[in-house]
Design an enzyme around this catalytic site. Sequence first.
Site, PDB file in Angstrom:
ATOM      1  N   HIS A 243      95.319 -46.186 -51.536  1.00 20.44           N
ATOM      2  CA  HIS A 243      94.478 -47.302 -51.970  1.00 20.44           C
ATOM      3  C   HIS A 243      93.637 -46.995 -53.226  1.00 20.44           C
ATOM      4  O   HIS A 243      93.841 -47.588 -54.281  1.00 20.44           O
ATOM      5  CB  HIS A 243      93.500 -47.692 -50.843  1.00 20.44           C
ATOM      6  CG  HIS A 243      94.133 -47.972 -49.520  1.00 20.44           C
ATOM      7  ND1 HIS A 243      94.875 -49.108 -49.233  1.00 20.44           N
ATOM      8  CD2 HIS A 243      94.112 -47.250 -48.373  1.00 20.44           C
ATOM      9  CE1 HIS A 243      95.276 -49.075 -47.982  1.00 20.44           C
ATOM     10  NE2 HIS A 243      94.832 -47.966 -47.428  1.00 20.44           N
TER      11      HIS A 243
HETATM   12  O1  RIB Z   1      90.925 -50.309 -46.636  1.00 23.23           O
HETATM   13  C1  RIB Z   1      91.103 -49.159 -47.421  1.00 23.23           C
HETATM   14  C2  RIB Z   1      89.802 -48.704 -47.993  1.00 23.23           C
HETATM   15  O2  RIB Z   1      88.904 -48.381 -46.932  1.00 23.23           O
HETATM   16  C3  RIB Z   1      89.935 -47.421 -48.827  1.00 23.23           C
HETATM   17  O3  RIB Z   1      88.947 -47.407 -49.819  1.00 23.23           O
HETATM   18  C4  RIB Z   1      89.654 -46.348 -47.824  1.00 23.23           C
HETATM   19  O4  RIB Z   1      89.158 -45.153 -48.428  1.00 23.23           O
HETATM   20  C5  RIB Z   1      88.565 -46.993 -47.005  1.00 23.23           C
HETATM   21  O5  RIB Z   1      87.337 -46.821 -47.697  1.00 23.23           O
END
Ligand code: RIB
Length: 313
Positions: A243
Amino acid sequence: MSARKIIIDTDPGQDDAVAILLALASPEDIDVLGITAVAGNVPLALTEKNARIVCELAGKPETKVFSGCDRPLAHDLVTAEHVHGKTGLDGPVLPDPTMPLQEQHAVDFIIDTLRAHDPKTVTLCPLGPLTNIATALQRAPDIADRIQEIILMGGAYFEVGNITPAAEFNIYVDPEAADIVFKCGAPIVVMPLDVTHKALVTKPRNDAFRAIGSKVGTAVAEMTDFFERFDKEKYGSNGAPLHDPCVTAYLIKPELFSGRHINVEIETHSDLTRGMTVADWWHVTDRPANALFIGDVDADGFFALLAERLATL
Ligand code: RIB
Ligand code: CA
């Protein structure tokens, strides 16, 4: 072109760690003015420690790390140890940090930095719940016009939620903060699950991290090995979505990404859909566009950039 001045606001988290490493590995493109920790994946005491662990892993102990808000604006903290492990950085065995944590509160650092630099020359890169950013905007409304851009990981539309059926984790944890940020008027680029779920760490891609053969490459491979077990089980995907590094990669090579400039509003009233990013992808309302909502990525190009830059640390 001179390096882009940024503040990374983060809740490490293995994917945050890779995003930070990519930024610190790209000094020609990115000037990290500071890293501000926020409670999210794990409590604040761990996210600020993990941010320093990652800076030392990158060989950049001079990086300024600040501790910020330890809970959302209006809810109890929800964490994600089930994804990231007890420490938030499970996977590799990394030494405790020896570099100092800055005395100044993260929110004050964000405010002071935006006021000290020329308007529209500092970019905010939130990778976790938006509590620090929203608190800074509440405390100093004047900074909204001074922000060059907010490039954040959060939200979802076609991919729907990952912590509830309706919401992505970062927005779900602090929906009131997200509402403040999405209404602040600064230019916003959103990296939602719609695009991050196309950036999967398949085995060949993870092998490429390991093949770097350095402390950093091995640690990243071990982080993503740990991180991916949850997503593979849940989605049956052939790798974990990476992500947060989408935010850093966008700063370096925006051409890897594509999206639409649309209206995005945040659900803050309903328990059922708390934290949902209501993205008007099809322009069915006359609500003004307030965000570039990214929907696609050249995944091979993204991972090639990552492997190339991580190899320089
Ligand atoms: O949903 C994914 C996000 O939530 C990413 O930033 C992960 O690190 C958590 O913070
Ligand atoms: Ca994160």
